[in-house]
Design a protein around this motif. Structure first.
Motif, PDB file in Angstrom:
ATOM      1  N   ASP A   1      29.277  -3.814  17.418  1.00 12.06           N
ATOM      2  CA  ASP A   1      29.627  -4.174  15.948  1.00 12.06           C
ATOM      3  C   ASP A   1      30.570  -5.055  16.007  1.00 12.06           C
ATOM      4  OD1 ASP A   1      27.054  -2.573  15.395  1.00 12.06           O
ATOM      5  OD2 ASP A   1      28.465  -1.002  14.417  1.00 12.06           O
ATOM      6  N   PHE A   2      31.756  -4.868  16.605  1.00 14.95           N
ATOM      7  CA  PHE A   2      32.827  -5.657  16.714  1.00 14.95           C
ATOM      8  C   PHE A   2      32.512  -6.997  16.967  1.00 14.95           C
ATOM      9  CE2 PHE A   2      36.574  -7.381  18.831  1.00 14.95           C
ATOM     10  CZ  PHE A   2      37.890  -7.102  17.410  1.00 14.95           C
ATOM     11  N   HIS A   3      31.561  -6.912  18.160  1.00 10.90           N
ATOM     12  CA  HIS A   3      31.358  -8.514  18.680  1.00 10.90           C
ATOM     13  C   HIS A   3      30.560  -9.120  17.793  1.00 10.90           C
ATOM     14  CE1 HIS A   3      30.375 -11.652  21.582  1.00 10.90           C
ATOM     15  NE2 HIS A   3      29.312 -11.335  21.453  1.00 10.90           N
ATOM     16  N   GLU A   4      29.567  -8.592  17.058  1.00 11.43           N
ATOM     17  CA  GLU A   4      28.931  -9.185  16.260  1.00 11.43           C
ATOM     18  C   GLU A   4      29.657  -9.768  14.958  1.00 11.43           C
ATOM     19  OE1 GLU A   4      25.654  -6.570  14.881  1.00 11.43           O
ATOM     20  OE2 GLU A   4      24.746  -6.337  16.594  1.00 11.43           O
ATOM     21  N   LYS A   5      30.631  -8.918  14.393  1.00 10.98           N
ATOM     22  CA  LYS A   5      31.784  -9.564  13.376  1.00 10.98           C
ATOM     23  C   LYS A   5      32.423 -10.838  13.796  1.00 10.98           C
ATOM     24  CE  LYS A   5      33.105  -5.559  10.622  1.00 10.98           C
ATOM     25  NZ  LYS A   5      32.867  -6.394   9.272  1.00 10.98           N
TER      26      LYS A   5
ATOM     27  N   ASP B   1      40.597  -7.360  10.658  1.00  9.58           N
ATOM     28  CA  ASP B   1      41.956  -7.033  10.414  1.00  9.58           C
ATOM     29  C   ASP B   1      41.940  -5.583  10.668  1.00  9.58           C
ATOM     30  OD1 ASP B   1      40.790  -6.126   8.127  1.00  9.58           O
ATOM     31  OD2 ASP B   1      42.108  -7.492   6.835  1.00  9.58           O
ATOM     32  N   GLU B   2      43.167  -4.876  10.496  1.00  8.14           N
ATOM     33  CA  GLU B   2      43.098  -3.375  10.750  1.00  8.14           C
ATOM     34  C   GLU B   2      42.189  -2.743   9.809  1.00  8.14           C
ATOM     35  OE1 GLU B   2      46.506  -0.239  10.209  1.00  8.14           O
ATOM     36  OE2 GLU B   2      47.291  -2.094  11.183  1.00  8.14           O
ATOM     37  N   LYS B   3      42.139  -3.265   8.744  1.00  8.65           N
ATOM     38  CA  LYS B   3      41.380  -2.593   7.875  1.00  8.65           C
ATOM     39  C   LYS B   3      39.668  -2.521   7.992  1.00  8.65           C
ATOM     40  CE  LYS B   3      40.927  -0.355   3.541  1.00  8.65           C
ATOM     41  NZ  LYS B   3      41.378   0.912   3.269  1.00  8.65           N
ATOM     42  N   SER B   4      39.279  -3.879   8.522  1.00  9.30           N
ATOM     43  CA  SER B   4      37.813  -3.745   8.908  1.00  9.30           C
ATOM     44  C   SER B   4      37.615  -3.117  10.185  1.00  9.30           C
ATOM     45  CB  SER B   4      37.427  -5.307   9.062  1.00  9.30           C
ATOM     46  OG  SER B   4      38.352  -5.956  10.187  1.00  9.30           O
ATOM     47  N   ILE B   5      38.526  -3.184  11.076  1.00  9.34           N
ATOM     48  CA  ILE B   5      38.343  -2.083  12.426  1.00  9.34           C
ATOM     49  C   ILE B   5      38.481  -0.879  11.995  1.00  9.34           C
ATOM     50  CG2 ILE B   5      39.617  -1.545  14.367  1.00  9.34           C
ATOM     51  CD1 ILE B   5      40.624  -4.317  14.703  1.00  9.34           C
ATOM     52  N   GLU B   6      39.139  -0.262  10.859  1.00 10.23           N
ATOM     53  CA  GLU B   6      39.027   1.102  10.609  1.00 10.23           C
ATOM     54  C   GLU B   6      37.536   1.361   9.860  1.00 10.23           C
ATOM     55  OE1 GLU B   6      42.098   2.039   7.934  1.00 10.23           O
ATOM     56  OE2 GLU B   6      43.677   1.752   9.139  1.00 10.23           O
TER      57      GLU B   6
ATOM     58  N   LEU C   1      35.091  -0.151  10.519  1.00  7.29           N
ATOM     59  CA  LEU C   1      33.898  -0.145  11.671  1.00  7.29           C
ATOM     60  C   LEU C   1      33.928   0.953  12.482  1.00  7.29           C
ATOM     61  CD1 LEU C   1      32.669  -3.025  13.639  1.00  7.29           C
ATOM     62  CD2 LEU C   1      34.137  -1.580  15.133  1.00  7.29           C
ATOM     63  N   ILE C   2      35.109   1.767  12.756  1.00  9.44           N
ATOM     64  CA  ILE C   2      35.330   2.957  13.429  1.00  9.44           C
ATOM     65  C   ILE C   2      34.680   4.091  12.427  1.00  9.44           C
ATOM     66  CG2 ILE C   2      36.865   4.700  14.365  1.00  9.44           C
ATOM     67  CD1 ILE C   2      38.588   2.277  15.121  1.00  9.44           C
ATOM     68  N   ASP C   3      35.057   4.026  11.142  1.00  8.26           N
ATOM     69  CA  ASP C   3      34.573   5.129  10.147  1.00  8.26           C
ATOM     70  C   ASP C   3      32.985   5.148  10.198  1.00  8.26           C
ATOM     71  OD1 ASP C   3      34.938   7.270   8.056  1.00  8.26           O
ATOM     72  OD2 ASP C   3      34.339   5.891   6.771  1.00  8.26           O
ATOM     73  N   LYS C   4      32.553   3.859  10.220  1.00  7.21           N
ATOM     74  CA  LYS C   4      30.914   3.679  10.052  1.00  7.21           C
ATOM     75  C   LYS C   4      30.135   4.185  11.199  1.00  7.21           C
ATOM     76  CE  LYS C   4      27.463   0.205  10.151  1.00  7.21           C
ATOM     77  NZ  LYS C   4      26.951  -1.096  10.261  1.00  7.21           N
ATOM     78  N   ALA C   5      31.025   4.089  12.615  1.00  9.85           N
ATOM     79  CA  ALA C   5      30.584   4.757  13.897  1.00  9.85           C
ATOM     80  C   ALA C   5      30.577   6.179  14.100  1.00  9.85           C
ATOM     81  CB  ALA C   5      31.309   4.035  15.010  1.00  9.85           C
TER      82      ALA C   5
END
Length: 72
Positions: A44-48, A56-61, A63-67
């Motif tokens: 998912d990170f790579h697709e972004k 940014d930090e918020k979008s990574i959070e 992504l992790i929350d979604k996972a």
């Protein structure tokens, strides 16, 4: 002799095979399921990144929350 060019791991995850091995070792050390990390975080990170979406930090959070929601 090291291989040249892109390996399939890099194509799918944006991470070279050697670096993926380090991630795998960290997953073992921290008792994380490597397949889950690979499929639900790294992919998912790579697709972004490919879509030039904000990472940014918020979008990574998010992504992790979604996972993590997939586990429940």
């Amino acid at each position: 002799m090291a291989k040249k060019g892109l390996d399939t791991t890099f194509i799918h995850y944006g991470i070279r095979l050697d670096d993926m091995e380090i991630i795998k070792q960290l997953c073992v050390k921290h008792e994380l399921d490597f397949d889950w990390v690979q499929d639900n975080l790294l992919k998912d990170f790579h697709e972004k990144k490919i879509r030039n979406q904000e990472i940014d930090e918020k979008s990574i959070e998010k992504l992790i929350d979604k996972a993590l929601q997939k586990i429940k």
